[in-house]
Scaffold this motif. Sequence first.
Motif, short mmCIF file in Angstrom:
data_model
loop_
_atom_site.label_atom_id
_atom_site.label_comp_id
_atom_site.label_asym_id
_atom_site.label_seq_id
_atom_site.Cartn_x
_atom_site.Cartn_y
_atom_site.Cartn_z
N VAL A 263 -18.36 95.50 33.28
CA VAL A 263 -19.01 96.16 34.42
C VAL A 263 -18.01 97.04 35.16
O VAL A 263 -18.30 98.20 35.48
CB VAL A 263 -19.60 95.11 35.39
N LYS A 264 -16.84 96.50 35.41
CA LYS A 264 -15.80 97.25 36.14
C LYS A 264 -15.37 98.48 35.36
O LYS A 264 -15.22 99.58 35.92
CB LYS A 264 -14.60 96.35 36.41
N GLU A 265 -15.18 98.33 34.05
CA GLU A 265 -14.74 99.45 33.22
C GLU A 265 -15.80 100.54 33.12
O GLU A 265 -15.49 101.70 32.86
CB GLU A 265 -14.36 98.95 31.82
N GLY A 267 -17.52 101.60 35.58
CA GLY A 267 -17.57 102.34 36.84
C GLY A 267 -18.59 101.83 37.82
O GLY A 267 -18.68 102.33 38.96
N LEU A 268 -19.37 100.81 37.44
CA LEU A 268 -20.34 100.22 38.35
C LEU A 268 -19.64 99.30 39.35
O LEU A 268 -18.67 98.63 39.01
CB LEU A 268 -21.39 99.42 37.57
N GLN A 269 -20.13 99.27 40.57
CA GLN A 269 -19.58 98.38 41.58
C GLN A 269 -20.37 97.08 41.58
O GLN A 269 -21.57 97.07 41.29
CB GLN A 269 -19.65 99.03 42.96
N PHE A 270 -19.71 95.96 41.93
CA PHE A 270 -20.41 94.69 41.92
C PHE A 270 -19.84 93.74 42.97
O PHE A 270 -18.69 93.89 43.42
CB PHE A 270 -20.33 94.03 40.54
N THR A 271 -20.66 92.80 43.39
CA THR A 271 -20.23 91.69 44.24
C THR A 271 -20.74 90.40 43.61
O THR A 271 -21.71 90.40 42.83
CB THR A 271 -20.81 91.80 45.67
N ILE A 272 -20.08 89.29 43.91
CA ILE A 272 -20.46 87.99 43.36
C ILE A 272 -20.75 87.03 44.51
O ILE A 272 -19.95 86.90 45.44
CB ILE A 272 -19.33 87.40 42.50
N ASP A 273 -21.89 86.38 44.45
CA ASP A 273 -22.24 85.33 45.41
C ASP A 273 -22.39 84.02 44.66
O ASP A 273 -23.16 83.93 43.71
CB ASP A 273 -23.55 85.66 46.13
N GLU A 274 -21.64 83.01 45.08
CA GLU A 274 -21.78 81.67 44.50
C GLU A 274 -22.43 80.79 45.55
O GLU A 274 -21.85 80.51 46.59
CB GLU A 274 -20.42 81.11 44.09
N ILE A 275 -23.66 80.37 45.27
CA ILE A 275 -24.42 79.60 46.24
C ILE A 275 -24.83 78.27 45.60
O ILE A 275 -25.51 78.26 44.58
CB ILE A 275 -25.69 80.36 46.69
#
Length: 282
Positions: A263-265, A267-275
């Motif tokens: 995903v990073k390579e 060029g997309l941006q991302f966030t991670i939520d652990e719930i």
Amino acid sequence: MENSKKKTSSLRWGILRRALINNKSSTTQQHSDEQSQTSISRKANRSFALIPFRVVDQLENEELTLAKAKEACVCYTLPDTNHTKLFIYQRVDNCANLDDFKICNAYDIDNTGLVCAWPSEEVLAYYCLSNLDLFRSKRVIELGSGYGLAGLLIAAATEALEVVISDGNPQVVDYIQRNINANTSVFGGTKVKSMMLHWNQEELSDISNSFDIIVASDCTFFKEFHKGLVQTVKCLLSKEGPSEAIFFGPKRGNSLDEFLIEVKESGLQFTIDEIYHTEDEV
């Protein structure tokens, strides 16, 4: 003294061997194969019961009498003012099916969508139910949908403009369409359709940049599909206005970490939520 039962792993390898060599066995051997297959269990659904559901009795639905024990219809009741009901048809075979593996080989896909309704799909559906405004008037596609619970719920409850429910396995897509047909009365003005979509598909011009939201559950397990999945997401997201992909799933070893590298390579941006929701034991 009777011979000890063959190990389940040995039986599974036997099925894989026959699928690979495509050997035309004798009648005696086929009979032996069928007996072996009935000893191989399929994963059962482990629901979190986030959305109330029940298995529809065969007497309540004539269509179920045709499939008998090989299929089931699960009725989910949404906690809205109308108590909207969603009917999901799914396989409940208790043994492996050689034809499933042949189709997997032919289409370069897996058969996990047929095995059961996975817990991550239920969690995704519950998230959608808890965030109805997120999907209102949006074009949405679900990837690797399996039986399509989340996509069907979005279509029924969120007033989305369009919902496409997709999978790369043609057998699964048949079930998706069947489930769409079974629930058309609750979709209102939302346009809903099924689609066979392989993540390594090179040509997506008909639907490129078409969707405001992509949803998927437990789709990062197979590392060989990571690159294709990321490129599919990048291709499908709309470039007009804000768009996002929402993925749910367990980590499954380092599979998620390696997917995020792709995903990073890209060029997309991302966030991670652990719930995590804990329950006190009594």
